[in-house]
Design a protein around this motif. Structure first.
Motif, PDB file in Angstrom:
ATOM      1  N   ARG A  92       0.857  -1.185   0.000  1.00 13.96           N
ATOM      2  CA  ARG A  92       0.000   0.000   0.000  1.00 13.96           C
ATOM      3  C   ARG A  92       0.889   1.229   0.000  1.00 13.96           C
ATOM      4  NH1 ARG A  92      -3.352  -0.886   4.941  1.00 13.96           N
ATOM      5  NH2 ARG A  92      -3.017   1.353   5.088  1.00 13.96           N
ATOM      6  N   GLY A  93       0.482   2.254  -0.705  1.00 15.40           N
ATOM      7  CA  GLY A  93       1.297   3.458  -0.837  1.00 15.40           C
ATOM      8  C   GLY A  93       1.600   4.144   0.471  1.00 15.40           C
ATOM      9  N   ASP A  94       0.661   4.119   1.412  1.00 19.55           N
ATOM     10  CA  ASP A  94       0.907   4.801   2.681  1.00 19.55           C
ATOM     11  C   ASP A  94       1.831   4.011   3.605  1.00 19.55           C
ATOM     12  OD1 ASP A  94      -0.908   2.816   3.193  1.00 19.55           O
ATOM     13  OD2 ASP A  94      -2.265   4.049   4.383  1.00 19.55           O
ATOM     14  N   LYS A  95       2.178   2.776   3.260  1.00 16.34           N
ATOM     15  CA  LYS A  95       3.116   1.966   4.055  1.00 16.34           C
ATOM     16  C   LYS A  95       4.573   2.169   3.618  1.00 16.34           C
ATOM     17  CE  LYS A  95       0.053  -0.083   6.552  1.00 16.34           C
ATOM     18  NZ  LYS A  95      -0.089   0.266   7.953  1.00 16.34           N
ATOM     19  N   ILE A  96       4.768   2.844   2.481  1.00 20.80           N
ATOM     20  CA  ILE A  96       6.119   3.099   1.981  1.00 20.80           C
ATOM     21  C   ILE A  96       6.791   4.128   2.876  1.00 20.80           C
ATOM     22  CG2 ILE A  96       7.440   4.044   0.048  1.00 20.80           C
ATOM     23  CD1 ILE A  96       5.402   2.755  -1.817  1.00 20.80           C
ATOM     24  N   GLU A  97       8.017   3.812   3.314  1.00 23.54           N
ATOM     25  CA  GLU A  97       8.739   4.668   4.256  1.00 23.54           C
ATOM     26  C   GLU A  97       9.642   5.680   3.557  1.00 23.54           C
ATOM     27  OE1 GLU A  97      10.808   1.766   6.546  1.00 23.54           O
ATOM     28  OE2 GLU A  97       8.999   1.157   7.629  1.00 23.54           O
ATOM     29  N   SER A  98      10.204   5.317   2.402  1.00 22.51           N
ATOM     30  CA  SER A  98      11.062   6.242   1.668  1.00 22.51           C
ATOM     31  C   SER A  98      11.016   5.901   0.187  1.00 22.51           C
ATOM     32  CB  SER A  98      12.504   6.190   2.179  1.00 22.51           C
ATOM     33  OG  SER A  98      13.079   4.940   1.877  1.00 22.51           O
ATOM     34  N   LEU A  99      11.238   6.922  -0.634  1.00 24.36           N
ATOM     35  CA  LEU A  99      11.285   6.778  -2.090  1.00 24.36           C
ATOM     36  C   LEU A  99      12.345   7.746  -2.585  1.00 24.36           C
ATOM     37  CD1 LEU A  99      10.027   5.734  -4.808  1.00 24.36           C
ATOM     38  CD2 LEU A  99       8.542   7.728  -4.706  1.00 24.36           C
ATOM     39  N   ALA A 100      13.330   7.220  -3.337  1.00 25.16           N
ATOM     40  CA  ALA A 100      14.428   8.067  -3.795  1.00 25.16           C
ATOM     41  C   ALA A 100      15.093   7.434  -5.007  1.00 25.16           C
ATOM     42  CB  ALA A 100      15.447   8.245  -2.676  1.00 25.16           C
ATOM     43  N   PRO A 101      15.838   8.237  -5.767  1.00 20.70           N
ATOM     44  CA  PRO A 101      16.619   7.672  -6.878  1.00 20.70           C
ATOM     45  C   PRO A 101      17.701   6.739  -6.333  1.00 20.70           C
ATOM     46  CG  PRO A 101      16.431  10.045  -7.105  1.00 20.70           C
ATOM     47  CD  PRO A 101      15.905   9.699  -5.751  1.00 20.70           C
ATOM     48  N   TYR A 102      17.958   5.666  -7.077  1.00 23.53           N
ATOM     49  CA  TYR A 102      18.943   4.669  -6.657  1.00 23.53           C
ATOM     50  C   TYR A 102      20.271   4.950  -7.344  1.00 23.53           C
ATOM     51  CZ  TYR A 102      21.302   0.174  -6.239  1.00 23.53           C
ATOM     52  OH  TYR A 102      22.218  -0.810  -5.985  1.00 23.53           O
ATOM     53  N   THR A 103      21.325   4.913  -6.564  1.00 30.25           N
ATOM     54  CA  THR A 103      22.677   5.004  -7.106  1.00 30.25           C
ATOM     55  C   THR A 103      23.437   3.755  -6.674  1.00 30.25           C
ATOM     56  OG1 THR A 103      23.415   6.224  -5.163  1.00 30.25           O
ATOM     57  CG2 THR A 103      22.714   7.531  -7.063  1.00 30.25           C
ATOM     58  N   VAL A 164       9.439  13.992  -0.912  1.00 28.39           N
ATOM     59  CA  VAL A 164       9.900  13.454  -2.193  1.00 28.39           C
ATOM     60  C   VAL A 164       9.777  14.512  -3.285  1.00 28.39           C
ATOM     61  CG1 VAL A 164       9.361  11.775  -3.990  1.00 28.39           C
ATOM     62  CG2 VAL A 164       9.482  11.038  -1.621  1.00 28.39           C
ATOM     63  N   GLN A 165       8.680  15.228  -3.322  1.00 28.87           N
ATOM     64  CA  GLN A 165       8.492  16.258  -4.346  1.00 28.87           C
ATOM     65  C   GLN A 165       9.483  17.399  -4.182  1.00 28.87           C
ATOM     66  OE1 GLN A 165       4.333  17.115  -3.821  1.00 28.87           O
ATOM     67  NE2 GLN A 165       3.722  15.629  -5.378  1.00 28.87           N
ATOM     68  N   LYS A 166       9.905  17.665  -2.943  1.00 29.38           N
ATOM     69  CA  LYS A 166      10.838  18.753  -2.695  1.00 29.38           C
ATOM     70  C   LYS A 166      12.270  18.353  -3.025  1.00 29.38           C
ATOM     71  CE  LYS A 166      10.520  20.187   1.427  1.00 29.38           C
ATOM     72  NZ  LYS A 166      10.595  20.653   2.814  1.00 29.38           N
ATOM     73  N   THR A 167      12.663  17.120  -2.710  1.00 33.10           N
ATOM     74  CA  THR A 167      14.063  16.731  -2.818  1.00 33.10           C
ATOM     75  C   THR A 167      14.430  15.978  -4.089  1.00 33.10           C
ATOM     76  OG1 THR A 167      13.661  14.673  -1.619  1.00 33.10           O
ATOM     77  CG2 THR A 167      14.333  16.595  -0.325  1.00 33.10           C
ATOM     78  N   CYS A 168      13.467  15.375  -4.776  1.00 36.88           N
ATOM     79  CA  CYS A 168      13.784  14.540  -5.937  1.00 36.88           C
ATOM     80  C   CYS A 168      13.387  15.219  -7.234  1.00 36.88           C
ATOM     81  CB  CYS A 168      13.066  13.191  -5.838  1.00 36.88           C
ATOM     82  SG  CYS A 168      13.586  12.237  -4.415  1.00 36.88           S
ATOM     83  N   GLU A 169      14.180  14.943  -8.253  1.00 40.98           N
ATOM     84  CA  GLU A 169      13.867  15.432  -9.586  1.00 40.98           C
ATOM     85  C   GLU A 169      13.231  14.296 -10.374  1.00 40.98           C
ATOM     86  OE1 GLU A 169      16.459  16.827 -13.376  1.00 40.98           O
ATOM     87  OE2 GLU A 169      17.012  17.679 -11.428  1.00 40.98           O
ATOM     88  N   PHE A 170      12.030  14.528 -10.869  1.00 44.94           N
ATOM     89  CA  PHE A 170      11.275  13.480 -11.541  1.00 44.94           C
ATOM     90  C   PHE A 170      11.576  13.468 -13.026  1.00 44.94           C
ATOM     91  CE2 PHE A 170       8.816  14.288  -7.734  1.00 44.94           C
ATOM     92  CZ  PHE A 170       8.630  13.003  -7.273  1.00 44.94           C
ATOM     93  N   PRO A 171      11.564  12.268 -13.640  1.00 43.54           N
ATOM     94  CA  PRO A 171      11.780  12.204 -15.080  1.00 43.54           C
ATOM     95  C   PRO A 171      10.605  12.823 -15.823  1.00 43.54           C
ATOM     96  CG  PRO A 171      11.211  10.043 -14.220  1.00 43.54           C
ATOM     97  CD  PRO A 171      11.369  10.963 -13.044  1.00 43.54           C
ATOM     98  N   VAL A 172      10.887  13.345 -17.008  1.00 43.78           N
ATOM     99  CA  VAL A 172       9.865  13.958 -17.835  1.00 43.78           C
ATOM    100  C   VAL A 172       9.124  12.873 -18.590  1.00 43.78           C
ATOM    101  CG1 VAL A 172       9.460  15.600 -19.715  1.00 43.78           C
ATOM    102  CG2 VAL A 172      11.274  16.014 -18.047  1.00 43.78           C
ATOM    103  N   GLU A 173       7.790  12.989 -18.649  1.00 46.91           N
ATOM    104  CA  GLU A 173       6.977  11.988 -19.346  1.00 46.91           C
ATOM    105  C   GLU A 173       7.207  12.101 -20.842  1.00 46.91           C
ATOM    106  OE1 GLU A 173       2.330  10.665 -19.533  1.00 46.91           O
ATOM    107  OE2 GLU A 173       3.083  11.802 -17.832  1.00 46.91           O
TER     108      GLU A 173
END
Length: 174
Positions: A92-103, A164-173
């Protein structure tokens, strides 16, 4: 209104794939030669069986990953040979603790379970973490397109979504 987005990632066919197909083809030819040398009434069944076995084994070498986001909840399946589906992750989306680009320098050793749902080394990999009663602290590495990522972010908890919206840069569709 329900929001449903899916993406299918196909594994690229490289040298290992072609080497495996070549090895299976050689094995099938050896078995066909033995079947012809044995002869008999069952020769046609042996030829059909070896041909089907070769087809089945080469098809099982193909791997695909399917990402489905429904109202912010994500399901990730691995599909082998376009016929065997295995659910790897359902969160479930609300159970996700972190989301970030992977290096590549991300430390994954601190997690109880690591799930890599990618097709090799891609540049646009992301990861998310969650806690499961069955598997403990889990990290999932995947390669979403812009639509899947946007739908996943919409289902996150409000605090995590803002972060996430503040710190991550999202790919362009595309």
């Amino acid at each position: 209104m329900d929001l449903f987005v899916e993406q299918l990632i196909r594994e690229k066919r490289g040298g290992r794939y072609f080497f495996a197909v070549f090895g299976l083809s050689v094995a099938a030819l050896v078995l066909l030669t033995l079947a012809v040398m044995m002869g008999g009434m069952l020769l046609a069944f042996a030829v059909v069986g070896i041909g089907y076995g070769w087809y089945w084994c080469t098809a099982m070498l193909l791997t695909e990953y399917e990402y489905c986001v429904t109202n912010g909840d994500i399901d990730i399946d691995r599909i082998r040979g376009k016929r065997r589906r295995l659910r790897l992750v359902s969160v479930r989306g609300d159970k996700i603790e972190s989301l970030a680009p992977y290096t590549p320098d991300c430390d994954l050793s601190r997690f109880n379970r690591v799930v890599k749902c990618t097709t090799g080394e891609a540049a646009d990999l992301w990861y998310f973490t969650y806690h499961s009663k069955k598997n403990g602290h889990t990290v999932v590495v995947f390669q979403p397109n812009a639509r899947v990522l946007a739908a996943l972010v919409e289902g996150l908890s409000p605090l995590l979504r803002r972060e996430v919206q503040k710190t991550c840069e999202f790919p362009v569709e595309e």
